[in-house]
Each structure stands twice: as C-alpha cells, then as structure tokens.
Design an enzyme around this catalytic site. Structure first.
Site, PDB file in Angstrom:
ATOM      1  N   ARG A  82     -13.182  16.977   8.240  1.00  0.00           N
ATOM      2  CA  ARG A  82     -10.978  16.054   8.487  1.00  0.00           C
ATOM      3  C   ARG A  82     -11.056  15.465   6.552  1.00  0.00           C
ATOM      4  O   ARG A  82      -9.700  15.596   6.450  1.00  0.00           O
ATOM      5  CB  ARG A  82     -11.462  14.635   8.945  1.00  0.00           C
ATOM      6  CG  ARG A  82     -10.168  14.018   9.059  1.00  0.00           C
ATOM      7  CD  ARG A  82     -10.676  12.718  10.434  1.00  0.00           C
ATOM      8  NE  ARG A  82     -11.321  11.767   9.513  1.00  0.00           N
ATOM      9  CZ  ARG A  82     -12.222  10.511  10.139  1.00  0.00           C
ATOM     10  NH1 ARG A  82     -11.767  10.381  11.490  1.00  0.00           N
ATOM     11  NH2 ARG A  82     -12.710   9.641   9.757  1.00  0.00           N
ATOM     12  N   LYS A 184      -6.150  11.057   7.063  1.00  0.00           N
ATOM     13  CA  LYS A 184      -6.662   9.434   5.811  1.00  0.00           C
ATOM     14  C   LYS A 184      -6.360   9.512   4.688  1.00  0.00           C
ATOM     15  O   LYS A 184      -7.252  10.137   3.870  1.00  0.00           O
ATOM     16  CB  LYS A 184      -8.832   9.575   6.291  1.00  0.00           C
ATOM     17  CG  LYS A 184      -9.266   8.203   6.463  1.00  0.00           C
ATOM     18  CD  LYS A 184     -10.406   8.329   7.079  1.00  0.00           C
ATOM     19  CE  LYS A 184     -10.835   7.569   6.942  1.00  0.00           C
ATOM     20  NZ  LYS A 184     -10.892   6.036   7.315  1.00  0.00           N
ATOM     21  N   GLU A 220      -2.393   3.360  17.474  1.00  0.00           N
ATOM     22  CA  GLU A 220      -3.792   2.801  16.423  1.00  0.00           C
ATOM     23  C   GLU A 220      -3.642   1.606  15.575  1.00  0.00           C
ATOM     24  O   GLU A 220      -2.088   1.094  16.505  1.00  0.00           O
ATOM     25  CB  GLU A 220      -4.479   4.186  15.734  1.00  0.00           C
ATOM     26  CG  GLU A 220      -3.925   4.097  14.524  1.00  0.00           C
ATOM     27  CD  GLU A 220      -5.184   5.402  13.848  1.00  0.00           C
ATOM     28  OE1 GLU A 220      -5.510   5.166  13.419  1.00  0.00           O
ATOM     29  OE2 GLU A 220      -3.730   6.051  13.178  1.00  0.00           O
TER      30      GLU A 220
HETATM   31  N1  PLP Z   1      -7.669   5.333  12.417  1.00  0.00           N
HETATM   32  C1  PLP Z   1      -7.782   4.743  11.274  1.00  0.00           C
HETATM   33  C2  PLP Z   1      -6.499   4.423  10.841  1.00  0.00           C
HETATM   34  C3  PLP Z   1      -8.952   3.943  10.517  1.00  0.00           C
HETATM   35  O1  PLP Z   1      -8.900   4.344   9.462  1.00  0.00           O
HETATM   36  C4  PLP Z   1     -10.530   4.859  11.133  1.00  0.00           C
HETATM   37  C5  PLP Z   1     -11.678   4.921  10.158  1.00  0.00           C
HETATM   38  O2  PLP Z   1     -12.177   5.266   9.620  1.00  0.00           O
HETATM   39  C6  PLP Z   1      -9.861   5.390  11.968  1.00  0.00           C
HETATM   40  C7  PLP Z   1      -9.155   5.222  12.781  1.00  0.00           C
HETATM   41  C8  PLP Z   1     -11.491   5.568  12.384  1.00  0.00           C
HETATM   42  O3  PLP Z   1     -11.922   7.090  12.501  1.00  0.00           O
HETATM   43  P1  PLP Z   1     -13.841   7.091  12.197  1.00  0.00           P
HETATM   44  O4  PLP Z   1     -13.877   7.000  13.718  1.00  0.00           O
HETATM   45  O5  PLP Z   1     -13.687   8.701  11.859  1.00  0.00           O
HETATM   46  O6  PLP Z   1     -13.873   5.770  11.292  1.00  0.00           O
HETATM   47  C1  COI Z   2     -13.492   3.360   8.164  1.00  0.00           C
HETATM   48  O1  COI Z   2     -13.877   3.414   8.922  1.00  0.00           O
HETATM   49  O2  COI Z   2     -14.901   4.288   7.716  1.00  0.00           O
HETATM   50  C2  COI Z   2     -12.022   3.210   8.115  1.00  0.00           C
HETATM   51  O3  COI Z   2     -12.146   3.980   6.512  1.00  0.00           O
HETATM   52  C3  COI Z   2     -11.516   1.922   8.259  1.00  0.00           C
HETATM   53  C4  COI Z   2     -10.898   0.911   7.324  1.00  0.00           C
HETATM   54  C5  COI Z   2      -9.608   0.070   7.807  1.00  0.00           C
HETATM   55  C6  COI Z   2     -12.312   0.490   6.408  1.00  0.00           C
END
Ligand code: PLP
Ligand code: COI
Length: 341
Positions: A82, A184, A220
C-alpha cells in the site's frame, strides 16, 4: 529482556518516544542502506517538499505479544504494497517491499522492551512514513526523500475501548472524486481535521464521510473503514475508489467467510439503507473493530439494534477471531503473521 515500566493497561492512543527508529535516505536517485538510530529529531530545509506541498505518505501496523510469548506483526507485506501505491500516486520513489519488512523487523527488535506484554490490551503501533526533504518551491515532486519507521506503545484508539460510538454524517468531504482518498497520504488527514474537531465539539466520536460525487453512499471515517452486519446476518463493507483499502477490513471479510461461515460482501452501501443494518463497526489497525451504536444524519438518529451498551454479537465474533489470530490464540491463514526473532 526486561520490559519498560509502563502502565500498559491504561495506555491511550498517543505518541511515546521509544529508544530506536529506522531511517533511510533517497538521494541521487537511490536509497541508502538505512539504519537504526536513537535520534528522533529531523533537520530539513525550510523549503522541504513535505513542508510546502505536503508530499508525505505513511502506514500503520502493530506488533503484538502472543499467548506463547512471541512477538509478531500482522500482514506487513500489505502495508509495504500500500505504501508503494501511495508513493506512486504522489510521485515519490518506491521503498522496496523487502526493505520495508526488514525495517519493521529492525524497529521491533530494537524496541522489544516497548512491546506490550500479552493480555495487557496494548500493542506497539508502528508508523512507517516517507516525505520529500529537499527544497521545492515550484509545484513539483521533491528529488530527495526520507523513509522512517518509529514505534509507540498504544492502547485503544477510542476512549472507553469497546463502548459503542456515536457517528455524525459529515457535511465535509474527506476525498475528491478521482482524488487521493484511496492512498494513505497525510493530505487526506489534513482534509479531515476541521471536520473531526467540529464533530468532537458537537459531542460525536467520529464522522461518516459520504461519497464526494453523489453524497448518497457511505465511504469511511477519518481513520477507519466501516463494516456493517445486515439484519439477516450478512457482513457488508463499502466499496469505493475513494476510501483507503483497509487491511483490517480485507482480513475481516476473509475471517467472516472462512472462520465464521458468514456471507460477506464488499458493495456500495447507501445512506438510506442504514436503517436495515443490525450492527456497525469501524475497522482499522488503530480502531481494530470499534462498535458504532448510533449514526446521526442531520438530526435523524439511526440507532443500531445492537445498542449503546456493548458490541453486537457478530461484531464481537469478528473481533474475537481477528484478535485471536493476531495474539496467536487462533491459527492464522498462511502468511498473515510474521514472527520477529
Ligand atoms: N481508513 C483510513 C482513513 C485509515 O486511516 C485507516 C488506518 O490505517 C483505515 C481506513 C484502516 O486501514 P488498516 O486496516 O489498513 O489499518
Ligand atoms: C491506523 O489505523 O493505522 C491509522 O493510520 C489510523 C490513524 C487515524 C491512527
């Protein structure tokens, strides 16, 4: 190895400076060898690309202590992939996947004393990130970059742990159609700051962003994907090009199908069908699965039947299975768990 003297059980989601971090620099078109350092400070030009035009991307993953005392990380290969996708979208160089995973290994190994013990409820949150570091004044990508990874011990992202949250349907958009919502990048989070401060001032825990084009579909929150359980017991999660492809959400869909025998589907979810949902949760590395009890759409309250007292039954099963896999209590699918030795 002796652990740090920390009240692990009462940690919130905050930054605590740990002993070591990883740094690698990209100059003259190539990454250097990279190394672990004790230096948590960064010195850069006043005109660095990251400071002027927000050229920065990041990741988030966690190291866990398992029941049998191993320290593991969850699917770091997907974070590496990612981050490569995020970097490409912002015209930044790729940090190679195997080097990303090695950097995670090195940071966790160096900071073993900071990895919270099994059963404490805390984990070591790892933050890989990369940013443009040389002076940039015309609007263009930087030439030089720095990649870093630090770790910080954390507890639950939302105060109150498993207490169901109240979510506001936001009037702000977090992402644009054909924009950067699916990567991200720090800029997406900057976009959400005014909205989250406003939501908190009004007494909400988080925002629900809608699709920026039609504002009829669920996207989201500022830091997690949504997961719903329909009244007939199906797990559904929003499908959209402008949300982050959450690793937790993708893992939960597989857990729902393969471990719990549930139907699970990624599809467009309309705001006006939320009344048909039995349960709702926010899923992500930081959020794990945080239950939602109420969604408020301009004064109209959508109360999830699971209520405001505790997690709904399907959400709880998903939570227990996912965290069971992460903590070594339940056998993981091939390749999900990386043991740090
Ligand atoms: N959506 C956003 C905007 C996020 O910052 C995060 C955190 O990483 C997620 C979703 C969840 O992603 P993940 O499950 O890969 O941590
Ligand atoms: C994560 O879950 O890793 C994120 O980056 C979310 C953030 C809002 C702390």
């Amino acid at each position: 190895m002796e652990k740090k003297n920390i009240d692990w059980a009462n940690l919130g989601f905050g930054y605590m400076k740990t002993d070591y971090r990883y740094v690698s620099n990209f100059t003259n078109g190539a990454w250097d060898a990279g190394s672990i350092t004790e230096d948590d400070q960064i010195t850069m030009s006043e005109c660095a690309g990251v400071l002027q035009y927000a050229q920065t991307v990041f990741e988030g993953l966690k190291a866990y202590t398992t029941e049998d005392g191993k320290v593991v990380v969850f699917r770091p290969d997907l974070n590496a992939d990612r981050m490569i996708a995020s970097a490409k979208r912002l015209e930044m160089p790729e940090f190679p996947k195997e080097r990303f995973i090695d950097a995670i290994d090195q940071v966790v190994k160096a900071n073993m004393a900071w990895v919270p013990p099994f059963g404490s409820g805390a984990t070591l949150y790892l933050r890989p990130y990369m940013f443009g570091i040389n002076p940039v004044i015309g609007v263009k990508p930087a030439n030089d970059y720095q990649f870093r990874v630090f770790g910080t011990p954390v507890g639950p992202y939302f105060k109150g742990g498993a207490k169901p949250l109240t979510i506001k349907v936001s009037d702000f958009d977090r992402a644009a159609p054909n924009g950067t919502g699916c990567i991200k990048a720090g800029l997406n989070y900057a976009m959400s700051l005014h909205a989250i401060v406003t939501a908190h001032e009004e007494g909400y825990d988080e925002n629900m962003y809608l699709d920026p084009k039609t504002r009829t579909k669920v996207e989201e929150t500022g830091g997690a994907n949504f997961l719903f359980v329909t009244k007939d017991g199906k797990v559904v999660t929003p499908k959209s090009d402008s949300i982050l492809p959450s690793i937790t959400r993708r893992s939960l869909i597989q857990v729902a199908k393969d471990y719990l025998g549930l139907e699970a589907e990624e599809r467009e979810i309309y705001l006006d069908e939320l009344g048909d949902m039995a349960e709702c949760g926010l899923c992500g590395t930081a959020a794990v699965i945080s239950p939602v009890g109420k969604i408020v759409d301009h004064g109209k309250e959508i109360c999830l039947p699971a209520g405001m007292a505790e997690m709904g039954p399907v959400t709880k099963k998903l939570y227990d299975t996912l965290t069971g896999i992460q903590m070594g209590k339940i056998e993981a699918p091939e390749g999900w768990i990386r043991v740090i030795e």
